[in-house]
Motif scaffolding. Sequence first.
Motif, PDB file in Angstrom:
ATOM      1  N   SER A 392       0.849  -1.191   0.000  1.00 41.75           N
ATOM      2  CA  SER A 392       0.000   0.000   0.000  1.00 41.75           C
ATOM      3  C   SER A 392       0.883   1.239   0.000  1.00 41.75           C
ATOM      4  O   SER A 392       1.921   1.281   0.655  1.00 41.75           O
ATOM      5  CB  SER A 392      -0.904   0.013   1.235  1.00 41.75           C
ATOM      6  OG  SER A 392      -1.572   1.252   1.342  1.00 41.75           O
ATOM      7  N   SER A 393       0.457   2.233  -0.744  1.00 43.03           N
ATOM      8  CA  SER A 393       1.196   3.501  -0.795  1.00 43.03           C
ATOM      9  C   SER A 393       0.522   4.589   0.032  1.00 43.03           C
ATOM     10  O   SER A 393       0.892   5.757  -0.060  1.00 43.03           O
ATOM     11  CB  SER A 393       1.325   3.975  -2.254  1.00 43.03           C
ATOM     12  OG  SER A 393       0.033   4.154  -2.817  1.00 43.03           O
ATOM     13  N   ALA A 394      -0.441   4.201   0.847  1.00 44.07           N
ATOM     14  CA  ALA A 394      -1.213   5.195   1.598  1.00 44.07           C
ATOM     15  C   ALA A 394      -0.376   5.943   2.624  1.00 44.07           C
ATOM     16  O   ALA A 394      -0.692   7.074   2.995  1.00 44.07           O
ATOM     17  CB  ALA A 394      -2.389   4.507   2.297  1.00 44.07           C
ATOM     18  N   SER A 395       0.708   5.321   3.102  1.00 43.80           N
ATOM     19  CA  SER A 395       1.509   5.935   4.166  1.00 43.80           C
ATOM     20  C   SER A 395       2.698   6.730   3.645  1.00 43.80           C
ATOM     21  O   SER A 395       3.555   7.137   4.434  1.00 43.80           O
ATOM     22  CB  SER A 395       2.010   4.842   5.114  1.00 43.80           C
ATOM     23  OG  SER A 395       2.827   3.912   4.408  1.00 43.80           O
ATOM     24  N   ILE A 396       2.774   6.976   2.343  1.00 44.42           N
ATOM     25  CA  ILE A 396       3.955   7.619   1.773  1.00 44.42           C
ATOM     26  C   ILE A 396       4.214   8.997   2.372  1.00 44.42           C
ATOM     27  O   ILE A 396       5.342   9.305   2.788  1.00 44.42           O
ATOM     28  CB  ILE A 396       3.829   7.719   0.239  1.00 44.42           C
ATOM     29  CG1 ILE A 396       4.047   6.345  -0.402  1.00 44.42           C
ATOM     30  CG2 ILE A 396       4.862   8.705  -0.325  1.00 44.42           C
ATOM     31  CD1 ILE A 396       4.000   6.362  -1.908  1.00 44.42           C
ATOM     32  N   VAL A 397       3.212   9.847   2.424  1.00 48.14           N
ATOM     33  CA  VAL A 397       3.427  11.230   2.875  1.00 48.14           C
ATOM     34  C   VAL A 397       3.895  11.287   4.330  1.00 48.14           C
ATOM     35  O   VAL A 397       4.939  11.895   4.622  1.00 48.14           O
ATOM     36  CB  VAL A 397       2.147  12.069   2.670  1.00 48.14           C
ATOM     37  CG1 VAL A 397       2.332  13.467   3.271  1.00 48.14           C
ATOM     38  CG2 VAL A 397       1.833  12.180   1.179  1.00 48.14           C
TER      39      VAL A 397
END
Length: 576
Positions: A392-397
Amino acid sequence: MKGLNLKEKWLATAKSYDDLFKLSLLGGLCGLVCGLVMAFFYMVMYVPARYFIEMEFDSFTSLPLITRMTLPVLACFLLALLFHLIPKAYHKVGVPYVVERLTYHGGHLPVWNGLVQFVSAVVGLLGGLSMGKEGPAVHLGATLGSVLAVRTKLTQYGVETMLACGVAGAIAAIFQTPLAGVLFAFEVIFLEYRQRFVLPVLLSSVVATFVSHYLIGPMNAFDIDALHHVTLSLELLAACLLLVVMIVLLVALFFHIQKVTWRFSQVSVWWRFAIVALLTALAAAYLPESLGIGYASLSRLLAGEVFVYALLVLILVKTVLTAVTIGLGIPGGMIGPAFVIGGLAGVFVALVFGVEAGNIALFALLGMAAMMAASFQAPLTALVAIIEMTQSSASIVPALFVIVLSCLLLRVVFHQESIFVERLKFMGMASSISPFRRHLRQHKVSSVSDAALLLPVKIPLEQVKDLASSVVNYVAFEADGCWYWVHRSHVLDALQNLDFGPQPWLGFDQGVGMMDLRLAVASEAILQIDEPSSLEALLDWFQETRQNDVLIRLPNATYCVVSKHHLDHFLLKHDD
């Protein structure tokens, strides 16, 4: 002549693509071997844990008190005995040793050190010592890549490529994170991004991941569900800032304790390992969650189990115990424990801010990423690792926020580099080679060589005449165990002297006119060597022997001549 130059350029370009294809094939083979070795590494650890100790690997809390206190003492005794019996040359293991061999020995890693790393890592991990398996895996992967490069007689550029393939393959197989494996090789081992290595290293990493997935199965080390959405808010920002401060302080503590323990490296291995055994046994009695890598403890915490009275105590004990264990010379890794410490810190911050149970996993991920990035100064590796593990890329920021701030504060406030770099500094060693040396390592002898035609001492006159149409400028021959060289034009000039009558060098063999090169031309003696691995090795040879020219035998049984003047001209021409 213009057509000839175009043909030579095309052949040189084709040769470079042939090298890339060869390195890519070897990279794939390296990934295959790394995947198999890492699977065997897992089997050697998991089978005894399940069938002899009767526990799931790294779940030491399920063991009886006497058993879990006895295991670290027994492991430290066996490790002390091992290091007491083997020569000191084999004591060096781990990631710092890989960087040292890359910097000072061209990336050639001895097999025996790799075997010592394998055995000692298995003993330490089964004994519950606070260490990880990823560091030993890096050493094993790098050794496999180095051995493969030596067996296939690659140049220095090829050796470094295979070493990167081995490191990336090992990390990819251990975590099943192919991109993180590639970035780890560049950020932690080479301390720079090398585009020329990318394709073979990527192939190695992908193949190793596939083999690991096929033999071991999918890895869910932390049992963290995929994150689908992260809401950016002031509360999240405040929590991230607290997490950054906590991670930076933990990393600074981790570094400081290790630097203190490094001072005792000359103390007997029995005393050093006895201290580790005592501290680990005490931890086993009062805080068994701190034993081993800690993956099982973090997973249980994320599942909602409260297994300690104070989470902060566990974080501090795990940090101190890992730092002392590794700092006093136990041959284990720090990557796994760093992940766990960061994950625990993330959970602690989430509890402080009263985060909902469903979002605690996010803070565990952020803590893991920040702790790894700050400890090893590998920001992209840490970021990509958590993305690949959670899919998942949801936690990138928020992950980028805590990673960048943690790395920045550790460098600016505490003036700390990677823990591996700090270790090499303490030993008085550099962690990377100079740009000048790196430039030399990336070029082969062909960059500065002139082809040489090998002739017998006595050559038929018809063959001498054929030299007029040759594009090779130099002629070399061997006489009385010594090598000589001369410009092709001088041989042709000697042939022209036949117009003035018989010459001293003229002879006949079965009615065929022969030229004796020793008498015909004023040749110069020259030393002959096999092709060096790179221009760096060639420059070192010139400096050691104080020669101005050298005749080099290439792998395809052809010869070339390199002059010190030509090499100096090349260096000045390519000076940045």
